[in-house]
Design an enzyme around this catalytic site. Sequence first.
Site, PDB file in Angstrom:
ATOM      1  N   SER A  82       0.897  -1.488  -0.219  1.00  0.00           N
ATOM      2  CA  SER A  82       0.151   0.159  -0.142  1.00  0.00           C
ATOM      3  C   SER A  82       0.895   1.219  -0.379  1.00  0.00           C
ATOM      4  O   SER A  82       1.834   1.432  -0.986  1.00  0.00           O
ATOM      5  CB  SER A  82      -0.564   0.054   1.062  1.00  0.00           C
ATOM      6  OG  SER A  82      -1.588   1.057   1.197  1.00  0.00           O
ATOM      7  N   GLU A  88      -2.119  -2.706  -8.148  1.00  0.00           N
ATOM      8  CA  GLU A  88      -3.160  -2.758  -7.151  1.00  0.00           C
ATOM      9  C   GLU A  88      -3.598  -1.426  -6.555  1.00  0.00           C
ATOM     10  O   GLU A  88      -2.359  -0.124  -6.653  1.00  0.00           O
ATOM     11  CB  GLU A  88      -3.169  -4.023  -6.273  1.00  0.00           C
ATOM     12  CG  GLU A  88      -2.120  -3.582  -5.450  1.00  0.00           C
ATOM     13  CD  GLU A  88      -3.014  -3.183  -3.909  1.00  0.00           C
ATOM     14  OE1 GLU A  88      -3.415  -2.762  -3.523  1.00  0.00           O
ATOM     15  OE2 GLU A  88      -1.899  -2.536  -3.543  1.00  0.00           O
ATOM     16  N   HIS A  91      -4.632  -5.074  -1.497  1.00  0.00           N
ATOM     17  CA  HIS A  91      -5.754  -5.195  -0.236  1.00  0.00           C
ATOM     18  C   HIS A  91      -6.514  -6.085  -0.554  1.00  0.00           C
ATOM     19  O   HIS A  91      -7.889  -5.652  -0.917  1.00  0.00           O
ATOM     20  CB  HIS A  91      -6.240  -3.915   0.112  1.00  0.00           C
ATOM     21  CG  HIS A  91      -5.711  -2.582  -0.696  1.00  0.00           C
ATOM     22  ND1 HIS A  91      -3.930  -2.179  -1.001  1.00  0.00           N
ATOM     23  CD2 HIS A  91      -4.691  -1.734   1.079  1.00  0.00           C
ATOM     24  CE1 HIS A  91      -3.842  -1.351  -0.655  1.00  0.00           C
ATOM     25  NE2 HIS A  91      -4.192  -0.655   0.293  1.00  0.00           N
TER      26      HIS A  91
END
Length: 311
Positions: free
Chosen positions: A120, A216, A281
Site C-alpha cells: 500500500s 493494485e 488489499h
Amino acid sequence: MTYSVQPLRRPSRLAPGARVAVVAPSGPVPEERLESGLDVLRGWGLDPVVAPHVLDRHGEFAYLAGTDADRAADLQGAWCDPSVDAVLCARGGYGAQRMIDLLDWDAMAAAGPKVLVGFSDITVLHEAFANRLGLATLYGPAAAGVDFIKNARAQEHLKGTLFAPESVRTITSTGSALVPGRARGVTLGGCLSLLAADTGTPHARASARGGLLCLEDVGEQTYRLDRYLTQLLRAGLFDGVRGVLLGSWQACEPQERVRALLLDRLGGLGVPVVEEFGFGHCEGALTIPFGVSAELDAEAGTLTLDEPALR
C-alpha cells in the site's frame, strides 16, 4: 543508453531466532492488532522488536503515526541496527512520502541488505529502496494488518517467502488473462495511486522498461483509477514494459467496470496482462518480490521467479 529495469540484490532469508523490527512509516497502528501480529511472528520462531514510535499518533493529523521525524528515525534506526535481519511495516495508510526525504540513504546503504516487507503506502519505500539501495523487497502483508492476522493463506505465503523462498518460486493466482501471452522481466510496482503520486520525485523510476509491472489499489472510483493510469501512461512509465500483473481492487467500483477500464488503458500496450492475481488489499494476499527476474504466463496465471526471492 535506454534505461531498463534490472534485477536487484536479494537479501538473505530468515531463520528461526531472527530479529525483526516492526515500524510504522505511515498511518497509526491499533495496539490490539499490533499485538496479534507480533504473536504470529513469535509463532514463527522470530524475535520481533517494536520501534519506539509505532503506537504514536500525530498531534494534529490523526492519519499519521506520529511526527515525520519520529517515523523516519524509527525506520532508519531499525534498518541500521546490525542485530535486525528484517524490517516489517505495521500498516500502510498515508505518510511515507512525508518522511522519506528525512532518511540518511548513505547510512542505510552502509548497513547492508536486509528484508523489507510492506504494501500500500509502502510502495513509496519499495521504489526508493530499489533506486537508492539497489535492493529487492517484498510487497507483502502488513504485520498489524487485519488481512494478515486473520488469514492463514497470507501468513503462510509470507512465511514461506521469508524462510523457504525456493518453495514459492512459482506464484500461482486464480486470475485470468486480459491479454494472453508470456513475458520475461523484472518485477516492480505497487499501489497504483502511490506510483502516480510518486511520479517525478527523486526516488521514483521514470520507466518500467524491461519490467513486469504489478498494480493494485483500494477504495478508488473508476475515474480516479483512469486518472492514475493515464498519468502514468503519459509520463512514460509503461514505455517498454514487458507485462502487467493486476492485483486487488477492493472497495473500488464493480469488477466489470474496473475490468473495462483496465482493458481500455492497458490492452493496447501489446504485452500480456493478467487480472485478479491475488496481491494487495485483499483477503489472503500473496507476497510478491520486487526486483527479481521472472516469467509471467498470463493464461496460466503464474509468475515464476528465476531465483528465490531471498538468498
